[in-house]
Enzyme design. Structure first.
Site, PDB file in Angstrom:
ATOM      1  N   GLY A   1     -19.856   6.961  -0.906  1.00  0.00           N
ATOM      2  CA  GLY A   1     -19.220   7.097  -1.861  1.00  0.00           C
ATOM      3  C   GLY A   1     -19.017   6.563  -3.285  1.00  0.00           C
ATOM      4  O   GLY A   1     -19.566   5.852  -3.572  1.00  0.00           O
ATOM      5  N   LYS A   2     -17.461   6.723  -3.453  1.00  0.00           N
ATOM      6  CA  LYS A   2     -17.435   5.402  -4.102  1.00  0.00           C
ATOM      7  C   LYS A   2     -18.135   4.002  -4.314  1.00  0.00           C
ATOM      8  O   LYS A   2     -18.407   3.912  -5.042  1.00  0.00           O
ATOM      9  CB  LYS A   2     -15.828   5.302  -4.673  1.00  0.00           C
ATOM     10  CG  LYS A   2     -15.262   5.912  -4.907  1.00  0.00           C
ATOM     11  CD  LYS A   2     -13.406   6.054  -4.815  1.00  0.00           C
ATOM     12  CE  LYS A   2     -12.376   6.902  -5.559  1.00  0.00           C
ATOM     13  NZ  LYS A   2     -11.408   6.156  -5.483  1.00  0.00           N
TER      14      LYS A   2
ATOM     15  N   LYS B   1       1.195  -1.021   0.053  1.00  0.00           N
ATOM     16  CA  LYS B   1       0.139  -0.068  -0.758  1.00  0.00           C
ATOM     17  C   LYS B   1       1.315   0.913  -0.124  1.00  0.00           C
ATOM     18  O   LYS B   1       1.680   0.944   0.657  1.00  0.00           O
ATOM     19  CB  LYS B   1      -0.763  -0.034   0.432  1.00  0.00           C
ATOM     20  CG  LYS B   1      -2.461   0.699   1.274  1.00  0.00           C
ATOM     21  CD  LYS B   1      -3.221   0.273   0.492  1.00  0.00           C
ATOM     22  CE  LYS B   1      -4.206   0.832  -0.027  1.00  0.00           C
ATOM     23  NZ  LYS B   1      -5.554  -0.263   0.059  1.00  0.00           N
TER      24      LYS B   1
END
Length: 365
Positions: A190-191, A88
């Site tokens: 959201g997304k 990440k």
């Protein structure tokens, strides 16, 4: 600063949450880039995980987040059956204020310098258009637009996978995978969350939402007038008659404050690192709340971006994401057999797969 460095080194080399193979601190003063790339494991293949762009309070928080997220990606990719380890990246700063083309290109060069050990994609604060820019400097970039050889928005399949996890939870707890007439609370639309709303409404569920951004709530209410909104997450988790709680925003949603007042019988959401600290999974189990491990049910997005590396096929990806239903059921069964919470059962399965891969690789040398 010495305390910060010592804290990071202790996490890396001495804590159970450590064990990362590599952590890279990146800086490009010309563009203002400050980033951390963490590679937790490459046992199953090149590390794969998104890029989070976030205004951290300090550098220590950024490093800690990168370490935690990278570790989570190792487990997620292992449970999704992907040929990838976990990694990440985090970029420090407010993307609304400091994100520029120059900064993203500089970040792409940093990822490229790792020679394919880390493959990046979108996460909080980064989007398909950003990955198109990063890809100009780095071929180890996924989550690009279809116009640039990518698969586009991965949140569609992420939501689909979470929905499959909910269905598996319903099957395990109530003996029927249907969510019809179940009340589902979604924190964060959201997304991923707004796609999840549609899946649930299509099946006949009752949906309650909240989000810190008024425009996100307004968009859902305009598209789906039957949805109800509450002011905040605190109100959502206390909603009477809630069957399922879906944390779909940032991590740490399940903690010593929220778990005691949670009315839902199931927790299944898209957010990463939902358990604020070790022991929360036991607190959930003690209250009779079924927890669908986050990194298992939210793997639809990483399934999509991994497929992009081999020539994206949506139907192939959706079929693989649909298997999240079976994987989630298998985890619940393992948890019951071993007498442990589902989160611990998922960890055991993922750790076994990584250990087997390391042993196989060692046997070749």
């Amino acid at each position: 600063m010495t305390d910060v460095i010592n804290g990071v080194l202790h996490t890396l080399f001495h804590s159970e949450q450590g064990g990362h193979e590599q952590v890279v601190l990146c800086q490009d003063r010309a563009s203002g880039l400050k980033a951390v790339i963490a590679i937790h494991s490459t046992a199953l293949g090149p590390a794969l995980g998104g890029t989070r762009f976030y205004p951290y309070a300090n550098e220590e928080d950024a490093v800690a987040d990168a370490l935690n997220l990278a570790r989570g990606m190792s487990y997620k990719n292992a449970m999704a059956g992907l040929g990838h380890g976990g990694g990440k990246a985090v970029i420090i700063g407010d993307p609304e204020l400091v994100k520029t083309e120059e900064l993203l290109l500089a970040y792409g060069r940093m990822v490229a310098s790792l020679g394919g050990r880390y493959v990046t994609a979108c996460d909080v604060g980064t989007y398909v258009a950003d990955m198109d820019i990063v890809a100009r400097e780095c071929r180890w970039t996924t989550g690009r637009s279809p116009e640039n050889g990518g698969a586009g928005d991965s949140s569609v399949l992420t939501a689909f996978g979470v929905y499959q996890g909910m269905r598996a939870s319903a099957q395990h707890l109530w003996g029927d995978p249907s969510l019809r007439d179940r009340k589902v609370g979604i924190a964060g639309v959201g997304k991923v969350g707004h796609h999840l709303v549609r899946h649930l409404l299509d099946e006949g569920a009752e949906v309650v939402i909240t989000d810190v951004r008024e425009d996100a709530v307004r968009r859902v209410l305009e598209q789906h007038p039957g949805v109800r909104a509450v002011p905040d997450t605190d109100a959502l988790i206390r909603t009477e008659g809630l069957d399922v709680y879906a944390p779909c925003a940032l991590g740490g949603a399940l903690n010593d404050v929220t778990v005691p007042v949670l009315t839902a019988k199931v927790v299944c959401g898209a957010a990463n690192n939902q358990l604020a600290h070790p022991g929360v999974e036991k607190d959930l189990a003690d209250r009779g709340i079924l927890y669908a491990p986050d990194y298992v049910v939210n793997a639809g997005g990483v399934i999509q971006v991994a497929d992009e590396l081999h020539g994206f096929d949506f139907d192939r990806c959706k079929a693989k994401a649909a298997k999240i239903f079976d994987t989630t059921l298998a985890i619940f069964a393992r948890a019951k057999d071993d007498g442990i919470p589902p989160a611990a059962a998922a960890d055991r399965i993922a750790e076994q797969r990584m250990a087997e891969a390391r042993a196989a690789a060692a046997g070749k040398h």
